[in-house]
Scaffold this motif. Sequence first.
Motif, PDB file in Angstrom:
ATOM      1  N   ASP B 136       0.814  -1.205   0.000  1.00 42.79           N
ATOM      2  CA  ASP B 136       0.000   0.000   0.000  1.00 42.79           C
ATOM      3  C   ASP B 136       0.852   1.262   0.000  1.00 42.79           C
ATOM      4  OD1 ASP B 136      -2.421  -1.133  -0.167  1.00 42.79           O
ATOM      5  OD2 ASP B 136      -2.765  -1.243   2.002  1.00 42.79           O
ATOM      6  N   MET B 137       2.172   1.068   0.017  1.00 42.96           N
ATOM      7  CA  MET B 137       3.056   2.224   0.133  1.00 42.96           C
ATOM      8  C   MET B 137       3.431   2.747  -1.243  1.00 42.96           C
ATOM      9  SD  MET B 137       5.815   1.590   3.132  1.00 42.96           S
ATOM     10  CE  MET B 137       6.482   0.085   2.496  1.00 42.96           C
ATOM     11  N   LEU B 138       3.580   4.058  -1.325  1.00 41.65           N
ATOM     12  CA  LEU B 138       4.106   4.669  -2.539  1.00 41.65           C
ATOM     13  C   LEU B 138       5.526   5.160  -2.261  1.00 41.65           C
ATOM     14  CD1 LEU B 138       1.041   6.795  -3.661  1.00 41.65           C
ATOM     15  CD2 LEU B 138       1.680   4.477  -4.344  1.00 41.65           C
ATOM     16  N   ILE B 139       6.478   4.629  -3.021  1.00 43.53           N
ATOM     17  CA  ILE B 139       7.865   5.012  -2.811  1.00 43.53           C
ATOM     18  C   ILE B 139       8.316   5.902  -3.958  1.00 43.53           C
ATOM     19  CG2 ILE B 139      10.209   4.173  -2.454  1.00 43.53           C
ATOM     20  CD1 ILE B 139       8.640   2.871  -0.411  1.00 43.53           C
ATOM     21  N   ASN B 140       8.903   7.029  -3.628  1.00 47.94           N
ATOM     22  CA  ASN B 140       9.407   7.952  -4.641  1.00 47.94           C
ATOM     23  C   ASN B 140      10.586   7.323  -5.374  1.00 47.94           C
ATOM     24  OD1 ASN B 140      11.061  10.000  -5.843  1.00 47.94           O
ATOM     25  ND2 ASN B 140       9.802  11.515  -4.767  1.00 47.94           N
ATOM     26  N   ARG B 141      10.450   7.238  -6.692  1.00 48.57           N
ATOM     27  CA  ARG B 141      11.456   6.551  -7.503  1.00 48.57           C
ATOM     28  C   ARG B 141      12.826   7.239  -7.427  1.00 48.57           C
ATOM     29  NH1 ARG B 141      10.408   3.018 -12.181  1.00 48.57           N
ATOM     30  NH2 ARG B 141       8.199   3.135 -11.735  1.00 48.57           N
ATOM     31  N   ALA B 142      12.809   8.568  -7.470  1.00 48.43           N
ATOM     32  CA  ALA B 142      14.066   9.313  -7.427  1.00 48.43           C
ATOM     33  C   ALA B 142      14.764   9.122  -6.075  1.00 48.43           C
ATOM     34  CB  ALA B 142      13.813  10.793  -7.672  1.00 48.43           C
ATOM     35  N   TYR B 143      13.956   9.091  -5.009  1.00 44.46           N
ATOM     36  CA  TYR B 143      14.545   8.879  -3.689  1.00 44.46           C
ATOM     37  C   TYR B 143      15.161   7.490  -3.597  1.00 44.46           C
ATOM     38  CZ  TYR B 143      11.971  13.001  -2.018  1.00 44.46           C
ATOM     39  OH  TYR B 143      11.479  14.260  -1.839  1.00 44.46           O
ATOM     40  N   LEU B 144      14.455   6.530  -4.179  1.00 49.23           N
ATOM     41  CA  LEU B 144      14.965   5.159  -4.114  1.00 49.23           C
ATOM     42  C   LEU B 144      16.313   5.066  -4.834  1.00 49.23           C
ATOM     43  CD1 LEU B 144      14.454   2.272  -3.205  1.00 49.23           C
ATOM     44  CD2 LEU B 144      13.387   1.825  -5.418  1.00 49.23           C
ATOM     45  N   ALA B 145      16.363   5.643  -6.045  1.00 46.99           N
ATOM     46  CA  ALA B 145      17.628   5.617  -6.798  1.00 46.99           C
ATOM     47  C   ALA B 145      18.712   6.349  -6.013  1.00 46.99           C
ATOM     48  CB  ALA B 145      17.435   6.272  -8.163  1.00 46.99           C
ATOM     49  N   GLY B 146      18.351   7.527  -5.467  1.00 45.96           N
ATOM     50  CA  GLY B 146      19.324   8.311  -4.710  1.00 45.96           C
ATOM     51  C   GLY B 146      19.831   7.559  -3.496  1.00 45.96           C
ATOM     52  N   GLY B 147      18.913   6.919  -2.777  1.00 47.05           N
ATOM     53  CA  GLY B 147      19.310   6.180  -1.581  1.00 47.05           C
ATOM     54  C   GLY B 147      20.268   5.044  -1.925  1.00 47.05           C
ATOM     55  N   VAL B 148      19.957   4.337  -3.019  1.00 46.66           N
ATOM     56  CA  VAL B 148      20.817   3.213  -3.409  1.00 46.66           C
ATOM     57  C   VAL B 148      22.208   3.721  -3.787  1.00 46.66           C
ATOM     58  CG1 VAL B 148      21.179   1.436  -5.146  1.00 46.66           C
ATOM     59  CG2 VAL B 148      18.920   1.716  -4.106  1.00 46.66           C
ATOM     60  N   VAL B 149      22.254   4.773  -4.596  1.00 47.86           N
ATOM     61  CA  VAL B 149      23.555   5.329  -4.992  1.00 47.86           C
ATOM     62  C   VAL B 149      24.337   5.775  -3.752  1.00 47.86           C
ATOM     63  CG1 VAL B 149      24.680   7.241  -6.182  1.00 47.86           C
ATOM     64  CG2 VAL B 149      22.795   6.035  -7.281  1.00 47.86           C
ATOM     65  N   ALA B 150      23.638   6.432  -2.829  1.00 48.14           N
ATOM     66  CA  ALA B 150      24.310   6.909  -1.622  1.00 48.14           C
ATOM     67  C   ALA B 150      24.902   5.754  -0.836  1.00 48.14           C
ATOM     68  CB  ALA B 150      23.330   7.701  -0.748  1.00 48.14           C
ATOM     69  N   VAL B 151      24.119   4.682  -0.673  1.00 50.85           N
ATOM     70  CA  VAL B 151      24.619   3.544   0.101  1.00 50.85           C
ATOM     71  C   VAL B 151      25.858   2.944  -0.561  1.00 50.85           C
ATOM     72  CG1 VAL B 151      24.109   1.164   0.735  1.00 50.85           C
ATOM     73  CG2 VAL B 151      22.459   2.966   1.247  1.00 50.85           C
ATOM     74  N   VAL B 152      25.807   2.833  -1.897  1.00 51.74           N
ATOM     75  CA  VAL B 152      26.956   2.260  -2.595  1.00 51.74           C
ATOM     76  C   VAL B 152      28.201   3.127  -2.394  1.00 51.74           C
ATOM     77  CG1 VAL B 152      27.909   1.789  -4.875  1.00 51.74           C
ATOM     78  CG2 VAL B 152      25.588   1.035  -4.311  1.00 51.74           C
ATOM     79  N   LEU B 153      28.031   4.439  -2.564  1.00 54.85           N
ATOM     80  CA  LEU B 153      29.195   5.327  -2.441  1.00 54.85           C
ATOM     81  C   LEU B 153      29.746   5.337  -1.013  1.00 54.85           C
ATOM     82  CD1 LEU B 153      28.041   8.260  -4.699  1.00 54.85           C
ATOM     83  CD2 LEU B 153      29.985   6.748  -5.079  1.00 54.85           C
ATOM     84  N   ILE B 154      28.848   5.341  -0.047  1.00 52.78           N
ATOM     85  CA  ILE B 154      29.311   5.342   1.349  1.00 52.78           C
ATOM     86  C   ILE B 154      30.031   4.034   1.661  1.00 52.78           C
ATOM     87  CG2 ILE B 154      28.536   5.396   3.751  1.00 52.78           C
ATOM     88  CD1 ILE B 154      26.304   7.319   2.781  1.00 52.78           C
ATOM     89  N   GLY B 155      29.500   2.934   1.098  1.00 54.78           N
ATOM     90  CA  GLY B 155      30.172   1.652   1.279  1.00 54.78           C
ATOM     91  C   GLY B 155      31.582   1.681   0.699  1.00 54.78           C
TER      92      GLY B 155
END
Lengths: 260, 295
Positions: B136-155
């Motif tokens: 039932d949740m709506l997830i913002n696509r841009a936020y999802l992409a941004g979050g994934v990129v951020a996690v990868v870079l921080i890793g």
Amino acid sequence: MLSLGNVEVVYDRVFLAVKGVSIEVSEGGMVALLGANGAGKSTTLKAISGLLMPERGEVTRGEVRFNGRDVAHLSPPERVRLGIAHVLEGRRVFEHLTPDENLIAATSMHRDRRRIAELREKVYGYFPRLKERLSTKAGYLSGGEQQMLAIGRALMIEPKLLMLDEPSLGLAPYLVDEIFAILEQLNRDGVGILLVEQNAAAALDIASDAYLIENGRIVMSGAAGTLKENPDIQEFYLGRAGRKDYHAVKHYRRRKRWLA
Amino acid sequence: MDLMYFAELAMNGALVGLMYALVALGIVLVFKSSGVANLAQGALAMVGAYVVWWLADPLGAPLWAAVVVGILIMFFFGRAFERLALRRMIGQPVIMVIMLTLGTEILLRGSAPALWGAQMKRMDIGIGQQPIVLGDMLINRAYLAGGVVAVVLIGLAMLFFNSRQGVMLRAVSDDQTASWAVGISVERAIGVSWGLAGIAAACAGILWGSVQGVDWTLSLLLIKALAVAILGGLDSIGGVVIAGVAVGILENVIPGYIDPLVGGGTRDLVASTVILLTMLVRPFGLFGREDIERV
Ligand SMILES: Nc1ncnc2c1ncn2[C@@H]1O[C@H](COP(=O)(O)OP(=O)(O)OP(=O)(O)O)[C@@H](O)[C@H]1O
Ligand SMILES: [Mg+2]
């Protein structure tokens, strides 16, 4: 190997801390530099390793030669690459790194990973105690362990000349013995050593030659054995009790004034 | 239903928080090697966004090339800043250096719009507008992409700090004189950390620029990034992730419930409250390194 000729060091452009010091350390030699607080021992070592720079100190006269080469204009990392290692006063380990990381931090001059691994094993061979504390942050090691780590870290650069600034500072006598025994061992393995100490007795026992510095000047030098026999040294640096007659003190004062 | 609303706010907030963390990463990278609080990171991110937009739009470079070249430019921008400005400050009190980074933040804030025009630019990095539906949740696509990129870079940054190079940077932050004494080129190490901060800034600028457009307001990310960095503990890369998620969630959930009651505006209070409370209660943050006091 190392030759200081008439080196003069000025701090902050005004304060003359070392006033024309000449010191020789031969290849594989073991030389002690003795003196009281503020005599200029640490300053002399910094003139050799280049660490005056961050303290606004400067060699204003004289020359520092290492294996014939004038090193006065090289940066500290460049001097390290020539084989000059400086173990700083007060140990100065990287407190938030583990002992192993402390050793790794000192390998910027090495390319070969296998070589680094070998050197590490060699250091742990000299200081097996460090291997037992591998995952503790270095800041939590005991004073003796930190001193061992500081020396071990310097060994990672494969020094030809190892300079130590008061390695016995604040250590229990049995630890001083342990560390000095390792210095002798290192010297037998071919590392030249320049040892700064206030603990003159211990230093004169292992050194072959020694210099005495007072107020930024070398006031005495020679074979360690000869210095040990010198009455002034016995009186003021080896702390022989029962010989405090007034006459000797006055004689020494006079001598000091003349030399200054 | 209510729980679903909460989960949706929290999820989107967490993703935004990770994007804050990417800005904060630039602060932590610099602090970890030189012990200086880098207050120019917001403006660096803004410049990064401008540069990529400029390469892609007026100059017409393909997007991937604009991103790659933009990241490179920001790496050298960070290094140049250290080389030309900060290196002169060696031996000065740390507060002077911090003021210099703040002055740079303000200068860049003014000069980038002056150079490229103050009007907001659109930057499209090819992420669609439709939200992703998760239950039932709506997830913002841009936020999802941004979050994934951020996690990868921080890793990647975490891996780097455990490498040999990274250990040397950490050594520099512990004791500069001792670092010199063991052959580390301290100036170069600090320069590299600023270069890495430039890369983090470029990536953050691209992600945020695509979300909210490119203009000077991107530099306001500095406040959020500071909140995240301080809460995480200034020198902890892992801390930045946790703190980023925490700040992001708080920032989304609190207004979601309270704004309707008070008529809006609580969102911007969250970051500043986090900064204040952290400083008062736990000055070295959640995961900051303790000062080692031995007796
Ligand atoms: N960074 C500095 N700036 C100004 N003066 C200094 C600095 N470092 C040392 N000095 C001065 O230079 C003189 C020699 O200091 P140095 O540290 O070389 O002595 P030392 O023989 O090592 O003494 P100690 O046994 O106490 O370590 C002292 O008078 C000291 O006050
Ligand atoms: Mg000293």
